[in-house]
Design an enzyme around this catalytic site. Structure first.
Site, PDB file in Angstrom:
ATOM      1  N   CYS A   3       1.043  -1.218   0.009  1.00 37.01           N
ATOM      2  CA  CYS A   3      -0.020  -0.191  -0.114  1.00 37.01           C
ATOM      3  C   CYS A   3       0.838   1.225  -0.116  1.00 37.01           C
ATOM      4  CB  CYS A   3      -0.965  -0.138   1.272  1.00 37.01           C
ATOM      5  SG  CYS A   3      -1.651   1.585   1.242  1.00 37.01           S
ATOM      6  N   CYS A   6       0.693   3.308   3.155  1.00 31.79           N
ATOM      7  CA  CYS A   6       1.278   2.552   4.349  1.00 31.79           C
ATOM      8  C   CYS A   6       2.833   2.875   4.191  1.00 31.79           C
ATOM      9  CB  CYS A   6       0.994   1.349   4.315  1.00 31.79           C
ATOM     10  SG  CYS A   6      -0.664   1.007   5.105  1.00 31.79           S
ATOM     11  N   ASN A  84     -13.666   8.946  -1.527  1.00 33.36           N
ATOM     12  CA  ASN A  84     -13.952   7.946  -2.706  1.00 33.36           C
ATOM     13  C   ASN A  84     -13.884   6.504  -2.126  1.00 33.36           C
ATOM     14  OD1 ASN A  84     -14.102   9.487  -4.976  1.00 33.36           O
ATOM     15  ND2 ASN A  84     -11.949   9.671  -4.864  1.00 33.36           N
ATOM     16  N   HIS A  93      -6.681   2.854   0.891  1.00 33.13           N
ATOM     17  CA  HIS A  93      -6.313   3.294   2.200  1.00 33.13           C
ATOM     18  C   HIS A  93      -7.095   4.583   2.214  1.00 33.13           C
ATOM     19  CE1 HIS A  93      -2.897   3.925   5.145  1.00 33.13           C
ATOM     20  NE2 HIS A  93      -3.600   5.073   5.206  1.00 33.13           N
ATOM     21  N   HIS A  95      -8.766   7.977   2.778  1.00 33.91           N
ATOM     22  CA  HIS A  95      -8.021   9.203   2.800  1.00 33.91           C
ATOM     23  C   HIS A  95      -9.052  10.226   2.183  1.00 33.91           C
ATOM     24  CE1 HIS A  95      -7.621   7.356  -1.108  1.00 33.91           C
ATOM     25  NE2 HIS A  95      -7.752   8.519  -1.872  1.00 33.91           N
ATOM     26  N   HIS A  97      -9.855  13.990   0.291  1.00 38.10           N
ATOM     27  CA  HIS A  97      -9.552  14.886  -0.435  1.00 38.10           C
ATOM     28  C   HIS A  97     -10.084  16.265   0.150  1.00 38.10           C
ATOM     29  CE1 HIS A  97      -8.265  12.292  -4.150  1.00 38.10           C
ATOM     30  NE2 HIS A  97      -9.288  11.474  -3.377  1.00 38.10           N
TER      31      HIS A  97
HETATM   32  P1  AMP Z   1      -8.643   7.784  -4.915  1.00 37.99           P
HETATM   33  O1  AMP Z   1      -8.251   6.678  -4.455  1.00 37.99           O
HETATM   34  O2  AMP Z   1      -9.592   7.607  -6.088  1.00 37.99           O
HETATM   35  O3  AMP Z   1      -9.343   8.758  -3.801  1.00 37.99           O
HETATM   36  O4  AMP Z   1      -7.266   8.751  -5.520  1.00 37.99           O
HETATM   37  C1  AMP Z   1      -6.273   8.552  -4.746  1.00 37.99           C
HETATM   38  C2  AMP Z   1      -5.331  10.058  -4.958  1.00 37.99           C
HETATM   39  O5  AMP Z   1      -4.145   9.622  -4.749  1.00 37.99           O
HETATM   40  C3  AMP Z   1      -5.297  10.341  -6.492  1.00 37.99           C
HETATM   41  O6  AMP Z   1      -5.844  11.804  -6.491  1.00 37.99           O
HETATM   42  C4  AMP Z   1      -3.791  10.238  -6.862  1.00 37.99           C
HETATM   43  O7  AMP Z   1      -3.145  11.383  -7.615  1.00 37.99           O
HETATM   44  C5  AMP Z   1      -3.286  10.507  -5.365  1.00 37.99           C
HETATM   45  N1  AMP Z   1      -1.890   9.809  -5.335  1.00 37.99           N
HETATM   46  C6  AMP Z   1      -1.661   8.578  -5.601  1.00 37.99           C
HETATM   47  N2  AMP Z   1      -0.238   8.202  -5.327  1.00 37.99           N
HETATM   48  C7  AMP Z   1       0.039   9.417  -4.563  1.00 37.99           C
HETATM   49  C8  AMP Z   1       1.438   9.643  -3.834  1.00 37.99           C
HETATM   50  N3  AMP Z   1       2.629   8.886  -4.102  1.00 37.99           N
HETATM   51  N4  AMP Z   1       1.406  11.132  -3.393  1.00 37.99           N
HETATM   52  C9  AMP Z   1       0.488  11.779  -3.507  1.00 37.99           C
HETATM   53  N5  AMP Z   1      -0.786  11.440  -3.888  1.00 37.99           N
HETATM   54  C10 AMP Z   1      -0.782  10.384  -4.604  1.00 37.99           C
HETATM   55 ZN    ZN Z   2      -2.239   1.612   3.596  1.00 39.55          ZN
END
Ligand code: AMP
Ligand code: ZN
Length: 109
Positions: A3, A6, A84, A93, A95, A97
């Site tokens: 992940c 993580c 989402n 994981h 999060h 936004h």
């Molecule tokens: P979601 O799971 O659909 O809410 O979207 C995951 C979000 O994480 C997306 O907007 C990606 O641009 C962002 N994302 C993915 N990898 C990274 C990373 N290493 N650092 C920062 N943001 C990330």
């Molecule tokens: Zn995780």
């Protein structure tokens, strides 16, 4: 566990944090859709919003998001908070936004 969030939490992938404490971390989305696009999340691997059972942790996330809205000066410029889940997410994981400014107000001054 494979992940990416993580790995960021465990410092296996280095990231500049906007905020972090024992339980949470905040960093910019790598692919921002607005000038402010931050990801706020628990360090603990919680897969989906439906798996978030800890009300204390939810309250702490809320407080951090409220502070970010203010220190990013989004309180009257328009913002969205998005989670989402249920398969709509890319990263499993939990999060939040925080996205802005998205104001619809037109200034006449
Ligand atoms: P979601 O799971 O659909 O809410 O979207 C995951 C979000 O994480 C997306 O907007 C990606 O641009 C962002 N994302 C993915 N990898 C990274 C990373 N290493 N650092 C920062 N943001 C990330
Ligand atoms: Zn995780």
């Amino acid at each position: 566990m494979d992940c990416i969030f993580c790995k960021i939490a465990k410092k296996e992938i280095l990231k500049e944090f906007i905020y972090k404490d024992q339980e949470m971390m905040v960093f910019p989305d790598i692919n921002p859709i607005a000038p402010v696009h931050l990801l706020i999340m628990p360090k603990k691997h919680i897969v989906d919003f439906l798996d978030l059972e800890d009300n204390l942790l939810f309250g702490k996330l809320k407080t951090v998001i409220q502070k970010l809205i203010k220190n990013q000066k989004l309180e009257d410029r328009g913002y969205k908070i998005i989670v989402n889940g249920g398969g709509a997410q890319i990263i499993n994981h939990l999060h939040f936004h925080l996205i802005g400014p998205l104001g619809k107000k037109v200034s006449i001054e």
